[in-house]
Design an enzyme around this catalytic site. Structure first.
Site, PDB file in Angstrom:
ATOM      1  N   MET A   1      21.115  58.508  -0.551  1.00  0.00           N
ATOM      2  CA  MET A   1      20.668  57.203  -0.101  1.00  0.00           C
ATOM      3  C   MET A   1      19.695  56.593  -1.113  1.00  0.00           C
ATOM      4  SD  MET A   1      20.198  57.622   4.012  1.00  0.00           S
ATOM      5  CE  MET A   1      21.549  58.257   5.015  1.00  0.00           C
ATOM      6  N   CYS A   2      19.150  55.452  -0.794  1.00  0.00           N
ATOM      7  CA  CYS A   2      18.274  54.711  -1.696  1.00  0.00           C
ATOM      8  C   CYS A   2      16.853  55.275  -1.660  1.00  0.00           C
ATOM      9  CB  CYS A   2      18.255  53.238  -1.293  1.00  0.00           C
ATOM     10  SG  CYS A   2      19.907  52.514  -1.105  1.00  0.00           S
ATOM     11  N   GLN A   3      15.987  54.696  -2.484  1.00  0.00           N
ATOM     12  CA  GLN A   3      14.573  55.065  -2.460  1.00  0.00           C
ATOM     13  C   GLN A   3      13.718  53.814  -2.442  1.00  0.00           C
ATOM     14  OE1 GLN A   3      12.743  58.208  -4.371  1.00  0.00           O
ATOM     15  NE2 GLN A   3      14.446  59.619  -4.138  1.00  0.00           N
ATOM     16  N   ASN A 108      16.154  51.794   3.142  1.00  0.00           N
ATOM     17  CA  ASN A 108      16.760  53.065   2.745  1.00  0.00           C
ATOM     18  C   ASN A 108      17.415  53.657   3.977  1.00  0.00           C
ATOM     19  OD1 ASN A 108      17.350  55.723   1.938  1.00  0.00           O
ATOM     20  ND2 ASN A 108      15.260  56.394   2.361  1.00  0.00           N
TER      21      ASN A 108
END
Length: 257
Positions: A1-3, A108
């Site tokens: 996933m994103c940060q 996120n």
């Protein structure tokens, strides 16, 4: 996933040190290579830098690393796509106007089968679940308070209700700010640190870089850094609990529950 990376301060401060380590996660020390972005609030204005390139290979990221933009509120994001193609319109943070102010949001997580209907005021430009969630948040807030931003206690209550509803659809870690208040919601993973006197040196995890904040600050300065995972290895970070929504003001976390 994103940060995610956020900063909230009591005096205008640059985010260069934290961004140096954070940007390395966009293709060097981690595999978040699907775009990045950062927003800086400056008075009523908001500088927004976006790039669909990995942050480690982006000339725009080089500018942010080297150019000390001072702000009391900053939100940054590096993307690992789960929904939506790799394109500029799908890069976070997203920005919209409400009540005569800019609002900035970064997410996120992954909201499966999330298709909010009957959005009245705000529509997504891209095709991410994140931008849909942002539009829904603003739509509900504007419907609840049509004319102006309410006192923070009322605002927090409605934001918390909307957040809980969206969080039922999947993973929903996010940062949100209007340049006055800064909000951080943890669904699975989010931490923060408050740097204040007596200041000390900090060493990045992702780059071999140390900064002695005692040489760069005054005794009255206070800075909160919020990140998906800690950025330094010689400081004590506080883990935000799942389901917790914090409001940061002047570098301090607050809860209005």
């Amino acid at each position: 996933m994103c940060q995610l990376l956020g900063m909230n301060c009591n005096v205008p401060t640059d985010i260069c040190f934290s961004f140096e380590g954070f940007a390395a996660r966009g293709g060097k020390t981690d595999d978040h290579r699907d775009g990045w972005g950062i927003a800086f609030f400056e008075g009523k204005g908001c500088r927004l830098f976006l790039d669909a390139k990995p942050s480690i290979a982006s000339p725009i990221a080089d500018l942010v690393r080297c150019f000390p933009i001072h702000t009391k509120h900053a939100i940054a994001h590096i993307r690992k796509a789960t929904q939506g193609e790799i394109s500029l319109e799908n890069c976070h943070p997203f920005r919209r106007e409400m009540w005569g102010k800019y609002w900035v949001f970064a997410h996120n997580g992954d909201l499966r089968d999330f298709h909010p209907q009957d959005l009245e005021f705000y529509q997504p430009v891209g095709n991410t679940d994140s931008e849909k969630a942002f539009c829904l948040i603003l739509d509900k807030l504007r419907a609840s308070f049509p004319h102006s931003k309410p006192p923070i206690e009322k605002f927090y209550l409605v934001l918390s209700e909307i957040t809980s509803f969206i969080a039922e659809k999947g993973t929903f870690n996010y940062l949100l700010s209007d340049g006055e208040h800064f909000f951080a919601h943890c669904s699975t993973k989010l931490s923060y640190i408050v740097r204040q006197a007596p200041f000390a040196a900090a060493h990045l995890i992702d780059e071999d870089l140390t900064v002695d904040f005692n040489e760069l600050t005054t005794p009255s300065d206070r800075v909160a850094i919020i990140a998906t995972t800690p950025l330094t290895d010689n400081e004590v970070w506080t883990t935000i609990q799942p389901g917790e929504l914090l409001a940061f003001q002047d570098g301090l976390p607050m809860s209005y529950r």
